[in-house]
Design an enzyme around this catalytic site. Structure first.
Site, mmCIF file in Angstrom:
data_model
loop_
_atom_site.group_PDB
_atom_site.id
_atom_site.type_symbol
_atom_site.label_atom_id
_atom_site.label_comp_id
_atom_site.label_asym_id
_atom_site.label_seq_id
_atom_site.Cartn_x
_atom_site.Cartn_y
_atom_site.Cartn_z
ATOM 1 C CB CYS A 95 17.298 -60.193 83.618
ATOM 2 S SG CYS A 95 16.331 -59.783 82.173
ATOM 3 C CG HIS A 113 15.393 -58.094 86.852
ATOM 4 N ND1 HIS A 113 15.863 -57.129 85.992
ATOM 5 C CD2 HIS A 113 14.665 -58.961 86.096
ATOM 6 C CE1 HIS A 113 15.438 -57.406 84.768
ATOM 7 N NE2 HIS A 113 14.712 -58.503 84.810
ATOM 8 C CG ASN A 142 12.989 -56.523 82.147
ATOM 9 O OD1 ASN A 142 14.196 -56.311 82.260
ATOM 10 N ND2 ASN A 142 12.464 -57.734 82.170
HETATM 11 N N1 ACO Z 1 -2.255 -55.199 76.660
HETATM 12 C C1 ACO Z 1 -3.491 -55.642 76.868
HETATM 13 N N2 ACO Z 1 -3.775 -56.943 77.094
HETATM 14 C C2 ACO Z 1 -2.750 -57.806 77.113
HETATM 15 C C3 ACO Z 1 -1.407 -57.406 76.898
HETATM 16 C C4 ACO Z 1 -1.189 -56.031 76.672
HETATM 17 N N3 ACO Z 1 0.048 -55.529 76.475
HETATM 18 N N4 ACO Z 1 -0.603 -58.485 76.973
HETATM 19 C C5 ACO Z 1 -1.400 -59.539 77.231
HETATM 20 N N5 ACO Z 1 -2.695 -59.131 77.306
HETATM 21 C C6 ACO Z 1 -3.881 -59.933 77.558
HETATM 22 C C7 ACO Z 1 -3.694 -61.395 77.235
HETATM 23 O O1 ACO Z 1 -3.922 -61.638 75.867
HETATM 24 C C8 ACO Z 1 -4.722 -62.034 78.121
HETATM 25 O O2 ACO Z 1 -5.974 -61.921 77.507
HETATM 26 P P1 ACO Z 1 -7.057 -63.102 77.597
HETATM 27 O O3 ACO Z 1 -7.364 -63.254 79.053
HETATM 28 O O4 ACO Z 1 -8.195 -62.593 76.770
HETATM 29 O O5 ACO Z 1 -6.369 -64.319 77.028
HETATM 30 C C9 ACO Z 1 -4.747 -61.167 79.371
HETATM 31 O O6 ACO Z 1 -4.153 -59.914 78.962
HETATM 32 C C10 ACO Z 1 -3.958 -61.729 80.523
HETATM 33 O O7 ACO Z 1 -2.701 -62.153 80.037
HETATM 34 P P2 ACO Z 1 -1.666 -62.846 80.984
HETATM 35 O O8 ACO Z 1 -0.471 -63.275 80.200
HETATM 36 O O9 ACO Z 1 -2.357 -63.876 81.834
HETATM 37 O O10 ACO Z 1 -1.273 -61.600 81.932
HETATM 38 P P3 ACO Z 1 -0.380 -61.596 83.220
HETATM 39 O O11 ACO Z 1 -1.151 -61.036 84.341
HETATM 40 O O12 ACO Z 1 0.334 -62.897 83.416
HETATM 41 O O13 ACO Z 1 0.691 -60.491 82.831
HETATM 42 C C11 ACO Z 1 2.981 -60.339 82.140
HETATM 43 C C12 ACO Z 1 1.553 -60.697 81.745
HETATM 44 C C13 ACO Z 1 3.004 -58.857 82.482
HETATM 45 C C14 ACO Z 1 3.885 -60.613 80.952
HETATM 46 C C15 ACO Z 1 3.409 -61.167 83.371
HETATM 47 O O14 ACO Z 1 3.131 -62.529 83.155
HETATM 48 C C16 ACO Z 1 4.860 -61.014 83.704
HETATM 49 O O15 ACO Z 1 5.317 -59.941 84.084
HETATM 50 N N6 ACO Z 1 5.641 -62.109 83.638
HETATM 51 C C17 ACO Z 1 7.037 -62.078 83.964
HETATM 52 C C18 ACO Z 1 7.812 -61.552 82.804
HETATM 53 C C19 ACO Z 1 9.239 -61.262 83.121
HETATM 54 O O16 ACO Z 1 9.592 -61.011 84.251
HETATM 55 N N7 ACO Z 1 10.051 -61.282 82.089
HETATM 56 C C20 ACO Z 1 11.377 -60.840 82.163
HETATM 57 C C21 ACO Z 1 12.330 -61.879 82.521
HETATM 58 S S1 ACO Z 1 13.916 -61.207 82.641
HETATM 59 C C22 ACO Z 1 14.847 -61.483 81.201
HETATM 60 O O17 ACO Z 1 15.715 -62.300 81.201
HETATM 61 C C23 ACO Z 1 14.580 -60.640 79.984
#
Ligand code: ACO
Length: 327
Positions: free
Chosen positions: A114, A254, A284
């Site tokens: 990214c 980003h 994204n």
């Molecule tokens: N729908 C519903 N529930 C979900 C989903 C979904 N799509 N995905 C995860 N959950 C659940 C999990 O299972 C978890 O449940 P639990 O508490 O029963 O275990 C709960 O939601 C919370 O999950 P977390 O992973 O703690 O959620 P978080 O608030 O961290 O959000 C996310 C997750 C959106 C992925 C976040 O961590 C994030 O945006 N991280 C950065 C990702 C990023 O920027 N990636 C791109 C990098 S750039 C590149 O090079 C491609």
């Protein structure tokens, strides 16, 4: 004497197919409310089965060249930042070179996930500054949907496809690409990667059965890294450009997660209307996200000639980068 490089024109291209949160509710155990509050994404664009990365890179390039008033035969170098090339080789840059008719251009792909657009702009700027090349076409393009596991709800909801491009060339006066900050921390590679398909784990029945050809992500680790990287890279690039926070007219981050963008915006005390957002409609889109958002900001008149624009991003590698540009 060093030549100052600037962005002469931008372009972007997106698939026409829209994948909404309601569509995803039919595919994995998720819901619109979770996706919108945790990520800010409402829908994303997804390539058709017969569309590959170059199919978006080519129209994005043509739009950028038209805005710049530069013909394909005048392009000296083509860089394609991508982690989803049409094929492992030849490079997607070579495919684009042929399809746009850039008969005098050298061409290569660049892998910085990214952060790829920022890495590409920096390489282009350096080539122009030394006088080795006059016009460099920087393309950031990904069809990440090809490597997203649509049975894994934690990543399926995040990503989209698309391409953005810029023609980088010599400029005069105080405009141009003023400063860059690029960085990498390979020790964090495990937080965001695709295990198979390279020389470490070539394709086999076993690798396919184990879903190893899909993107794997530790969301929370990536999140923590992203907030820190966005803030420190923006600070460094402002310092190198000799600019204060108050001088930022437009911030193009980003588009990975609205919460990451909001954290960065608050840290810099920027008004909401200075931050370009496309995440709600495109998700994204990997390397292309900053390039598309910048193109939309320029075409809508939000980013105007003379404006100071800061581009900042992070990605797999781990990598990060920022650029300060006066349009
Ligand atoms: N729908 C519903 N529930 C979900 C989903 C979904 N799509 N995905 C995860 N959950 C659940 C999990 O299972 C978890 O449940 P639990 O508490 O029963 O275990 C709960 O939601 C919370 O999950 P977390 O992973 O703690 O959620 P978080 O608030 O961290 O959000 C996310 C997750 C959106 C992925 C976040 O961590 C994030 O945006 N991280 C950065 C990702 C990023 O920027 N990636 C791109 C990098 S750039 C590149 O090079 C491609």
């Amino acid at each position: 004497m060093t030549i100052r490089a600037g962005i002469l024109g931008t372009g972007s291209a997106l698939p026409s197919r829209v994948l909404t949160n309601a569509d995803l509710e039919q595919m994995v155990d998720t819901n619109d409310e979770w996706i919108v509050t945790r990520t800010g994404i409402k829908e994303r664009r997804i390539a058709a089965p017969d569309e590959a990365t170059s199919d978006f890179a080519v129209p994005a390039s043509e739009r950028a060249m038209a805005m710049a008033g530069v013909r394909a035969e005048e392009i000296d170098l083509i860089l394609v930042a991508t982690v989803t090339p049409d094929t492992m080789f030849p490079s997607t840059a070579c495919v684009v070179q042929d399809r746009i008719g850039a008969t005098h251009a050298a061409a290569f792909d660049l892998s910085a996930a990214c952060s790829g657009y920022l890495y590409g702009l920096s390489v282009a700027s350096a080539f122009v500054a030394t006088g080795q090349y006059r016009y460099v076409l920087v393309i950031a393009a990904d069809v990440l949907s090809r490597i997203v596991d649509y049975t894994d709800r934690s990543t399926a909801v995040l990503f989209g496809d698309g391409a953005g491009a810029a023609v980088v060339g010599p400029v005069e006066g105080d405009r141009g690409l003023l400063a860059f900050d690029l960085g990498a921390d390979g020790s964090g590679g495990k937080f965001l990667h695709m295990p198979a398909g390279g020389s470490r784990m070539p394709a086999s029945y076993a690798s396919i059965d184990a879903h190893m050809h899909y993107l794997k992500m530790e969301g929370q680790e990536t999140f923590k890294f992203a907030v820190k990287a966005m803030a420190s890279s923006t600070e460094k690039v402002l310092e190198r450009a000799g600019l204060s926070r108050e001088e930022i007219d437009v911030l193009v981050p980003h588009q990975a997660n609205i919460r990451i963008i909001e954290a960065a915006r608050k840290r810099f005390g920027l008004d909401e209307d200075k931050v370009v957002l496309t995440i709600h409609k495109y998700g994204n889109s990997s390397a292309s996200s900053i390039a598309i958002a910048l193109d939309e900001a320029i075409r809508s008149g939000r980013a105007e000639p003379g404006h100071v624009v800061v581009l900042v991003g992070f990605g797999a590698g781990l990598t990060w980068g920022a650029a300060a540009v006066r349009l």
